[in-house]
Design an enzyme around this catalytic site. Sequence first.
Site, PDB file in Angstrom:
ATOM      1  N   LYS A  22       0.834  -1.207   0.000  1.00 27.26           N
ATOM      2  CA  LYS A  22       0.000   0.000   0.000  1.00 27.26           C
ATOM      3  C   LYS A  22       0.868   1.255   0.000  1.00 27.26           C
ATOM      4  O   LYS A  22       0.652   2.190  -0.775  1.00 27.26           O
ATOM      5  CB  LYS A  22      -0.907   0.009   1.229  1.00 27.26           C
ATOM      6  CG  LYS A  22      -1.662   1.331   1.445  1.00 27.26           C
ATOM      7  CD  LYS A  22      -2.444   1.324   2.732  1.00 27.26           C
ATOM      8  CE  LYS A  22      -1.599   1.610   3.952  1.00 27.26           C
ATOM      9  NZ  LYS A  22      -1.516   3.056   4.273  1.00 27.26           N
ATOM     10  N   ASN A  23       1.871   1.280   0.879  1.00 28.11           N
ATOM     11  CA  ASN A  23       2.683   2.483   1.032  1.00 28.11           C
ATOM     12  C   ASN A  23       3.589   2.739  -0.161  1.00 28.11           C
ATOM     13  O   ASN A  23       4.082   3.850  -0.342  1.00 28.11           O
ATOM     14  CB  ASN A  23       3.502   2.406   2.318  1.00 28.11           C
ATOM     15  CG  ASN A  23       2.636   2.546   3.556  1.00 28.11           C
ATOM     16  OD1 ASN A  23       1.535   3.091   3.498  1.00 28.11           O
ATOM     17  ND2 ASN A  23       3.117   2.047   4.682  1.00 28.11           N
ATOM     18  N   CYS A 121      -3.697  13.427  13.413  1.00 21.63           N
ATOM     19  CA  CYS A 121      -3.584  11.995  13.153  1.00 21.63           C
ATOM     20  C   CYS A 121      -3.606  11.276  14.482  1.00 21.63           C
ATOM     21  O   CYS A 121      -2.974  11.722  15.449  1.00 21.63           O
ATOM     22  CB  CYS A 121      -2.292  11.703  12.403  1.00 21.63           C
ATOM     23  SG  CYS A 121      -2.064   9.961  12.020  1.00 21.63           S
ATOM     24  N   ARG A 126       2.288  14.712  12.391  1.00 21.62           N
ATOM     25  CA  ARG A 126       3.004  14.429  11.150  1.00 21.62           C
ATOM     26  C   ARG A 126       3.010  15.710  10.325  1.00 21.62           C
ATOM     27  O   ARG A 126       2.256  15.856   9.374  1.00 21.62           O
ATOM     28  CB  ARG A 126       2.332  13.284  10.394  1.00 21.62           C
ATOM     29  CG  ARG A 126       2.293  11.999  11.203  1.00 21.62           C
ATOM     30  CD  ARG A 126       1.263  11.028  10.689  1.00 21.62           C
ATOM     31  NE  ARG A 126       1.857   9.963   9.911  1.00 21.62           N
ATOM     32  CZ  ARG A 126       1.163   8.912   9.456  1.00 21.62           C
ATOM     33  NH1 ARG A 126      -0.119   8.806   9.693  1.00 21.62           N
ATOM     34  NH2 ARG A 126       1.754   7.984   8.762  1.00 21.62           N
ATOM     35  N   ASP A 309       5.482   0.449  12.244  1.00 15.95           N
ATOM     36  CA  ASP A 309       4.257  -0.200  11.781  1.00 15.95           C
ATOM     37  C   ASP A 309       4.165  -1.672  12.189  1.00 15.95           C
ATOM     38  O   ASP A 309       3.151  -2.321  11.930  1.00 15.95           O
ATOM     39  CB  ASP A 309       4.139  -0.084  10.260  1.00 15.95           C
ATOM     40  CG  ASP A 309       3.638   1.280   9.818  1.00 15.95           C
ATOM     41  OD1 ASP A 309       3.214   2.064  10.684  1.00 15.95           O
ATOM     42  OD2 ASP A 309       3.680   1.564   8.602  1.00 15.95           O
ATOM     43  N   ARG A 401      -8.039  -0.399   5.384  1.00 16.23           N
ATOM     44  CA  ARG A 401      -7.147   0.580   4.754  1.00 16.23           C
ATOM     45  C   ARG A 401      -5.832  -0.049   4.319  1.00 16.23           C
ATOM     46  O   ARG A 401      -5.180   0.467   3.404  1.00 16.23           O
ATOM     47  CB  ARG A 401      -6.853   1.726   5.734  1.00 16.23           C
ATOM     48  CG  ARG A 401      -8.032   2.632   6.035  1.00 16.23           C
ATOM     49  CD  ARG A 401      -7.593   3.786   6.926  1.00 16.23           C
ATOM     50  NE  ARG A 401      -6.386   4.399   6.386  1.00 16.23           N
ATOM     51  CZ  ARG A 401      -5.289   4.688   7.106  1.00 16.23           C
ATOM     52  NH1 ARG A 401      -5.250   4.404   8.389  1.00 16.23           N
ATOM     53  NH2 ARG A 401      -4.246   5.246   6.529  1.00 16.23           N
TER      54      ARG A 401
END
Length: 422
Positions: A22-23, A121, A126, A309, A401
């Site tokens: 995804k990233n 967030c 961020r 993460d 997500r």
Amino acid sequence: MDKIVVQGGKRLTGEVTVSGSKNAALPVLISSLLTPEPCRYQRVPNLADIHTILKLLDGLGVKIDKDEWSRNNGDLKLQTETVTKFEAPYDLVKTMRASFLVLGPLVARFGQARVSTPGGCAIGARPINLHLKGLEAMGATIEQSHGYVEAKATRLRGARVYLDLPSVGATENLIMAATLAEGTTLIENAAKEPEIEDLANALNEMGGKVRGAGTDIVQIDGVDALHGLSHQIIPDRIETGSFVIAGAITGGDVWIKGARPEHLDAFLIKLKEAGVLLKFDAGGIRVQRNGKIKSVDITTLPYPGFPTDLQAQMMVLMSVADGVSVMTETIFENRFMHALELDRMGAQIQLEGNRAVVRGARELSGAPVMATDLRASVSLIIAGLVANGTTEVSRVYHLDRGYEHIETKLSELGARIERIKG
């Protein structure tokens, strides 16, 4: 609202294929703004965040062919012959910060952009100041008003930019902007994540001249125009790490097909220290466990350090490990929210500022729990896999997500898991 229900106690065995990252996919898809020619991408994961970025790009005027992608083979075609508007609105940027990455490409190719600031967030601050500082150094005029950033430039010019922090987003935004700038741009103290390397590879396939991606100094020699490409997204290292922990915590034997162990060095070293058996080859990673899990201390750091993460997932593993572990979070100041939910399942976690002291060798018990963010949601599912009884995870829209069909993948490995539609 959907929820995931897990019946614990099943050992995971078999093969699972890791999805595209995804990233990596998000900035690569955005980079299609830099050329009028068709851009074709393979292994694009079907996730809520990808749908959000496609909605944003569609609103800008990008032509998107979703037919093949929607049939679940991951192929996606985008073409930006021109744009019909230059604005990324708040209702999209607030739901996914990566939307802010359209700023650099729009200014670089079209000379203007109006992009909402992302706002707060859940896992911590961020800021966007590094993005703006870099674009200003490249000659853009920046104004902020009414919650939007407006940037203009006749043509960006190469500059030397030092990032106070190795921000992934700022590095990506500035690399994309610099590809069409006049002259050479040098980004110092750049982020080094594999996703940035993937973006640079895609840009070079388009005719860009990006060197040094994956190191702390990236050089971009600007070109007059970029062309189309066909590019395959790299596998998702965070999904990979999540399946490694799921296999280990259940005492399983899992083959993670397509995984790239070189993207997870620090994480895999810690798993080995904890007693997990790992085997690598060009096809992926095999995860096994015969004895007890041993407690290890971890500190999250920018890549190539231990990924923030994977901190939540590692905390679950340490909750059932033999001994006491100390987990130090240095990236985000509010990323221990899952600890309170794990405590509801019987974990013993003491929070001390940016440290969590985890006392392991405990049995977890199924309980109703609530996901607070993307990585917290998968950590609670992993906890449910090893817990006694039933675990119900609510607010799983976070999960959607970043994890493609995770309940299906875990079911195929033998987990008793299902999604209950709300």
